[in-house]
Design a protein around this motif. Structure first.
Motif, PDB file in Angstrom:
ATOM      1  N   ASN A 197       0.854  -1.186   0.000  1.00 55.99           N
ATOM      2  CA  ASN A 197       0.000   0.000   0.000  1.00 55.99           C
ATOM      3  C   ASN A 197       0.891   1.238   0.000  1.00 55.99           C
ATOM      4  OD1 ASN A 197      -2.227   1.716   0.148  1.00 55.99           O
ATOM      5  ND2 ASN A 197      -2.371   1.541   2.379  1.00 55.99           N
ATOM      6  N   ALA A 198       1.642   1.385  -1.082  1.00 54.64           N
ATOM      7  CA  ALA A 198       2.618   2.467  -1.194  1.00 54.64           C
ATOM      8  C   ALA A 198       2.304   3.323  -2.414  1.00 54.64           C
ATOM      9  CB  ALA A 198       4.033   1.907  -1.306  1.00 54.64           C
ATOM     10  N   ARG A 199       2.327   4.627  -2.229  1.00 52.09           N
ATOM     11  CA  ARG A 199       2.081   5.555  -3.333  1.00 52.09           C
ATOM     12  C   ARG A 199       3.354   5.740  -4.142  1.00 52.09           C
ATOM     13  NH1 ARG A 199       2.197  11.799  -2.950  1.00 52.09           N
ATOM     14  NH2 ARG A 199       1.414  12.440  -5.000  1.00 52.09           N
ATOM     15  N   ILE A 200       3.240   5.631  -5.460  1.00 51.40           N
ATOM     16  CA  ILE A 200       4.343   5.937  -6.361  1.00 51.40           C
ATOM     17  C   ILE A 200       3.852   6.976  -7.362  1.00 51.40           C
ATOM     18  CG2 ILE A 200       5.599   3.768  -6.093  1.00 51.40           C
ATOM     19  CD1 ILE A 200       4.353   2.756  -8.660  1.00 51.40           C
ATOM     20  N   TRP A 201       4.704   7.932  -7.668  1.00 49.04           N
ATOM     21  CA  TRP A 201       4.267   9.037  -8.530  1.00 49.04           C
ATOM     22  C   TRP A 201       5.416   9.539  -9.387  1.00 49.04           C
ATOM     23  CZ3 TRP A 201       7.062  13.445  -7.519  1.00 49.04           C
ATOM     24  CH2 TRP A 201       7.629  13.566  -6.245  1.00 49.04           C
ATOM     25  N   CYS A 202       5.052  10.236 -10.463  1.00 51.17           N
ATOM     26  CA  CYS A 202       6.051  10.771 -11.387  1.00 51.17           C
ATOM     27  C   CYS A 202       5.543  12.081 -11.977  1.00 51.17           C
ATOM     28  CB  CYS A 202       6.343   9.764 -12.503  1.00 51.17           C
ATOM     29  SG  CYS A 202       7.645  10.263 -13.641  1.00 51.17           S
ATOM     30  N   LYS A 203       6.429  13.072 -12.042  1.00 52.42           N
ATOM     31  CA  LYS A 203       6.124  14.371 -12.626  1.00 52.42           C
ATOM     32  C   LYS A 203       7.087  14.647 -13.777  1.00 52.42           C
ATOM     33  CE  LYS A 203       4.483  16.390  -8.267  1.00 52.42           C
ATOM     34  NZ  LYS A 203       4.662  17.499  -7.286  1.00 52.42           N
ATOM     35  N   VAL A 204       6.596  15.341 -14.794  1.00 53.27           N
ATOM     36  CA  VAL A 204       7.420  15.807 -15.907  1.00 53.27           C
ATOM     37  C   VAL A 204       7.430  17.332 -15.860  1.00 53.27           C
ATOM     38  CG1 VAL A 204       7.787  15.817 -18.395  1.00 53.27           C
ATOM     39  CG2 VAL A 204       6.788  13.792 -17.283  1.00 53.27           C
ATOM     40  N   ASN A 205       8.608  17.897 -15.685  1.00 54.35           N
ATOM     41  CA  ASN A 205       8.753  19.352 -15.575  1.00 54.35           C
ATOM     42  C   ASN A 205       7.813  19.931 -14.521  1.00 54.35           C
ATOM     43  OD1 ASN A 205      10.652  19.233 -17.686  1.00 54.35           O
ATOM     44  ND2 ASN A 205       9.052  19.437 -19.225  1.00 54.35           N
ATOM     45  N   GLY A 206       7.666  19.210 -13.409  1.00 55.01           N
ATOM     46  CA  GLY A 206       6.857  19.669 -12.298  1.00 55.01           C
ATOM     47  C   GLY A 206       5.379  19.376 -12.407  1.00 55.01           C
ATOM     48  N   GLU A 207       4.920  18.828 -13.530  1.00 52.74           N
ATOM     49  CA  GLU A 207       3.500  18.525 -13.739  1.00 52.74           C
ATOM     50  C   GLU A 207       3.244  17.045 -13.482  1.00 52.74           C
ATOM     51  OE1 GLU A 207       0.174  18.533 -17.328  1.00 52.74           O
ATOM     52  OE2 GLU A 207       1.965  19.776 -17.517  1.00 52.74           O
TER      53      GLU A 207
ATOM     54  N   SER B 170      -1.238  -1.050  -4.135  1.00 51.66           N
ATOM     55  CA  SER B 170      -2.399  -1.878  -3.820  1.00 51.66           C
ATOM     56  C   SER B 170      -3.198  -2.229  -5.075  1.00 51.66           C
ATOM     57  CB  SER B 170      -3.308  -1.180  -2.811  1.00 51.66           C
ATOM     58  OG  SER B 170      -3.823   0.033  -3.339  1.00 51.66           O
ATOM     59  N   ASP B 171      -2.947  -1.506  -6.176  1.00 50.93           N
ATOM     60  CA  ASP B 171      -3.675  -1.737  -7.422  1.00 50.93           C
ATOM     61  C   ASP B 171      -2.972  -2.719  -8.358  1.00 50.93           C
ATOM     62  OD1 ASP B 171      -5.710   0.035  -6.682  1.00 50.93           O
ATOM     63  OD2 ASP B 171      -4.584   1.756  -7.439  1.00 50.93           O
ATOM     64  N   MET B 172      -1.871  -3.331  -7.904  1.00 48.07           N
ATOM     65  CA  MET B 172      -1.191  -4.313  -8.754  1.00 48.07           C
ATOM     66  C   MET B 172      -2.115  -5.483  -9.083  1.00 48.07           C
ATOM     67  SD  MET B 172       2.602  -4.752  -7.121  1.00 48.07           S
ATOM     68  CE  MET B 172       3.756  -3.402  -7.004  1.00 48.07           C
ATOM     69  N   VAL B 173      -2.011  -5.984 -10.307  1.00 49.43           N
ATOM     70  CA  VAL B 173      -2.726  -7.216 -10.678  1.00 49.43           C
ATOM     71  C   VAL B 173      -2.162  -8.381  -9.879  1.00 49.43           C
ATOM     72  CG1 VAL B 173      -3.291  -8.778 -12.577  1.00 49.43           C
ATOM     73  CG2 VAL B 173      -3.176  -6.298 -12.997  1.00 49.43           C
ATOM     74  N   PHE B 174      -0.836  -8.465  -9.831  1.00 49.31           N
ATOM     75  CA  PHE B 174      -0.144  -9.511  -9.074  1.00 49.31           C
ATOM     76  C   PHE B 174       0.731  -8.843  -8.019  1.00 49.31           C
ATOM     77  CE2 PHE B 174      -0.587 -10.974 -13.505  1.00 49.31           C
ATOM     78  CZ  PHE B 174      -1.442 -12.050 -13.306  1.00 49.31           C
ATOM     79  N   PRO B 175       0.432  -9.000  -6.733  1.00 44.31           N
ATOM     80  CA  PRO B 175       1.229  -8.354  -5.684  1.00 44.31           C
ATOM     81  C   PRO B 175       2.621  -8.966  -5.580  1.00 44.31           C
ATOM     82  CG  PRO B 175      -0.414  -9.808  -4.723  1.00 44.31           C
ATOM     83  CD  PRO B 175      -0.692  -9.758  -6.192  1.00 44.31           C
ATOM     84  N   VAL B 176       3.479  -8.301  -4.825  1.00 44.96           N
ATOM     85  CA  VAL B 176       4.884  -8.701  -4.740  1.00 44.96           C
ATOM     86  C   VAL B 176       5.076 -10.169  -4.367  1.00 44.96           C
ATOM     87  CG1 VAL B 176       7.036  -8.337  -3.460  1.00 44.96           C
ATOM     88  CG2 VAL B 176       5.778  -6.365  -4.365  1.00 44.96           C
ATOM     89  N   PRO B 177       4.427 -10.711  -3.335  1.00 48.17           N
ATOM     90  CA  PRO B 177       4.658 -12.126  -3.015  1.00 48.17           C
ATOM     91  C   PRO B 177       4.301 -13.064  -4.164  1.00 48.17           C
ATOM     92  CG  PRO B 177       3.593 -11.026  -1.181  1.00 48.17           C
ATOM     93  CD  PRO B 177       3.550 -10.067  -2.325  1.00 48.17           C
ATOM     94  N   THR B 178       3.218 -12.750  -4.883  1.00 45.83           N
ATOM     95  CA  THR B 178       2.826 -13.576  -6.026  1.00 45.83           C
ATOM     96  C   THR B 178       3.861 -13.497  -7.129  1.00 45.83           C
ATOM     97  OG1 THR B 178       0.488 -13.226  -5.497  1.00 45.83           O
ATOM     98  CG2 THR B 178       0.999 -13.999  -7.716  1.00 45.83           C
ATOM     99  N   LEU B 179       4.351 -12.297  -7.403  1.00 44.41           N
ATOM    100  CA  LEU B 179       5.352 -12.116  -8.457  1.00 44.41           C
ATOM    101  C   LEU B 179       6.617 -12.907  -8.174  1.00 44.41           C
ATOM    102  CD1 LEU B 179       5.141  -8.265  -9.132  1.00 44.41           C
ATOM    103  CD2 LEU B 179       4.249 -10.114 -10.568  1.00 44.41           C
ATOM    104  N   ILE B 180       7.148 -12.761  -6.967  1.00 43.14           N
ATOM    105  CA  ILE B 180       8.431 -13.401  -6.667  1.00 43.14           C
ATOM    106  C   ILE B 180       8.278 -14.914  -6.583  1.00 43.14           C
ATOM    107  CG2 ILE B 180      10.260 -13.574  -4.922  1.00 43.14           C
ATOM    108  CD1 ILE B 180       9.990 -10.560  -4.546  1.00 43.14           C
ATOM    109  N   ALA B 181       7.168 -15.393  -6.053  1.00 37.84           N
ATOM    110  CA  ALA B 181       6.928 -16.834  -6.045  1.00 37.84           C
ATOM    111  C   ALA B 181       6.873 -17.364  -7.477  1.00 37.84           C
ATOM    112  CB  ALA B 181       5.637 -17.148  -5.301  1.00 37.84           C
ATOM    113  N   TYR B 182       6.206 -16.642  -8.363  1.00 42.65           N
ATOM    114  CA  TYR B 182       6.099 -17.066  -9.770  1.00 42.65           C
ATOM    115  C   TYR B 182       7.457 -17.030 -10.458  1.00 42.65           C
ATOM    116  CZ  TYR B 182       4.625 -17.151 -14.667  1.00 42.65           C
ATOM    117  OH  TYR B 182       4.475 -17.482 -15.998  1.00 42.65           O
ATOM    118  N   ILE B 183       8.176 -15.916 -10.318  1.00 39.99           N
ATOM    119  CA  ILE B 183       9.475 -15.782 -10.975  1.00 39.99           C
ATOM    120  C   ILE B 183      10.416 -16.898 -10.560  1.00 39.99           C
ATOM    121  CG2 ILE B 183      11.561 -14.335 -11.078  1.00 39.99           C
ATOM    122  CD1 ILE B 183       9.605 -11.886 -10.809  1.00 39.99           C
ATOM    123  N   THR B 184      10.446 -17.225  -9.268  1.00 34.94           N
ATOM    124  CA  THR B 184      11.425 -18.193  -8.776  1.00 34.94           C
ATOM    125  C   THR B 184      11.042 -19.636  -9.077  1.00 34.94           C
ATOM    126  OG1 THR B 184      10.461 -18.240  -6.534  1.00 34.94           O
ATOM    127  CG2 THR B 184      12.203 -16.626  -6.975  1.00 34.94           C
TER     128      THR B 184
END
Length: 223
Positions: A145-155, A163-177
């Motif tokens: 539940n972490a906010r990530i954001w990006c601005k271009v030239n301050g906008e 929290s909006d991931m289709v596959f959360p971190v534990p699912t991803l790493i279990a799948y990858i490995t």
């Protein structure tokens, strides 16, 4: 964590061996690009040579690229060897996190997709992976539940939540490995929310994780 004392994770970009990236892991991003939501994680690789640490130079647009996009992502730094890891064990295998920009030569990618070719030229060029400092996992209280954001030239252009991931971190790493053994210092990029778009020479990208980490990179044309 057992084994971590042998590694200086603050310098993972200098000795980590693999970067595994996850595509289309936010539904709103799938929608904006007209892509279907995947039913299993969609993986690709970026080389460690594409890392760009803050303060070491600009993001360089590859020669011939006419449509150059930013994608802000939460990145997971692996702390212990991971092979066939269960979802319930993933948290104990994580050393920490970082904020990343998965820079994409979108026109190169679209051409490759039409021809059924790999995305190598679109994703793996020099400076394709701007990266923040290492964030010990104790600093990021709730990576789900972490906010990530990006601005271009301050906008503001991207403002999402893990929290909006289709596959959360534990699912991803279990799948990858199930397929790739992850080693200490390896990085997993977890996908980007909606709002991706182009940048041009002279632009400035500012990205953040919540309100406790911010990084900034300029953009230039590779000559």
């Amino acid at each position: 964590m057992a084994g971590q004392s042998a590694h200086n994770f603050s310098r993972f970009v200098h000795w980590g061996r693999n970067v595994v990236a996850v595509g289309r892991n936010y539904r709103d991003h799938c929608a904006e690009l007209g892509n279907p939501v995947p039913t299993k994680p969609m993986l690709f690789m970026k080389p460690p040579s594409s890392y760009l640490e803050e303060g070491t130079g600009p993001i360089l647009i590859p020669r011939g690229c006419k449509n150059f996009h930013y994608e802000v992502e939460l990145a997971v730094v692996i702390g212990e060897t991971c092979r066939d890891v269960a979802e319930s064990e993933v948290a104990s295998k994580v050393a920490g996190y970082a904020l990343a920009l998965d820079m994409t030569a979108r026109d190169f990618q679209e051409e490759a997709k039409k021809k059924g070719n790999p995305w190598t030229m679109a994703k793996c060029f020099d400076t394709a992976l701007p990266i923040s400092r290492f964030i010990p996992k104790e600093e990021l209280k709730d990576p789900a539940n972490a906010r990530i954001w990006c601005k271009v030239n301050g906008e503001s252009h991207q403002d999402g939540n893990t929290s909006d991931m289709v596959f959360p971190v534990p699912t991803l790493i279990a799948y990858i490995t199930r397929y790739f053994t992850l080693q200490p210092g390896d990085l997993v990029l977890t996908g980007t929310p909606a709002g991706v778009g182009p940048v041009n020479p002279g632009d400035t990208l500012t990205a953040g994780l919540g309100d406790f980490l911010t990084m900034e990179f300029s953009v230039a044309q590779r000559e």
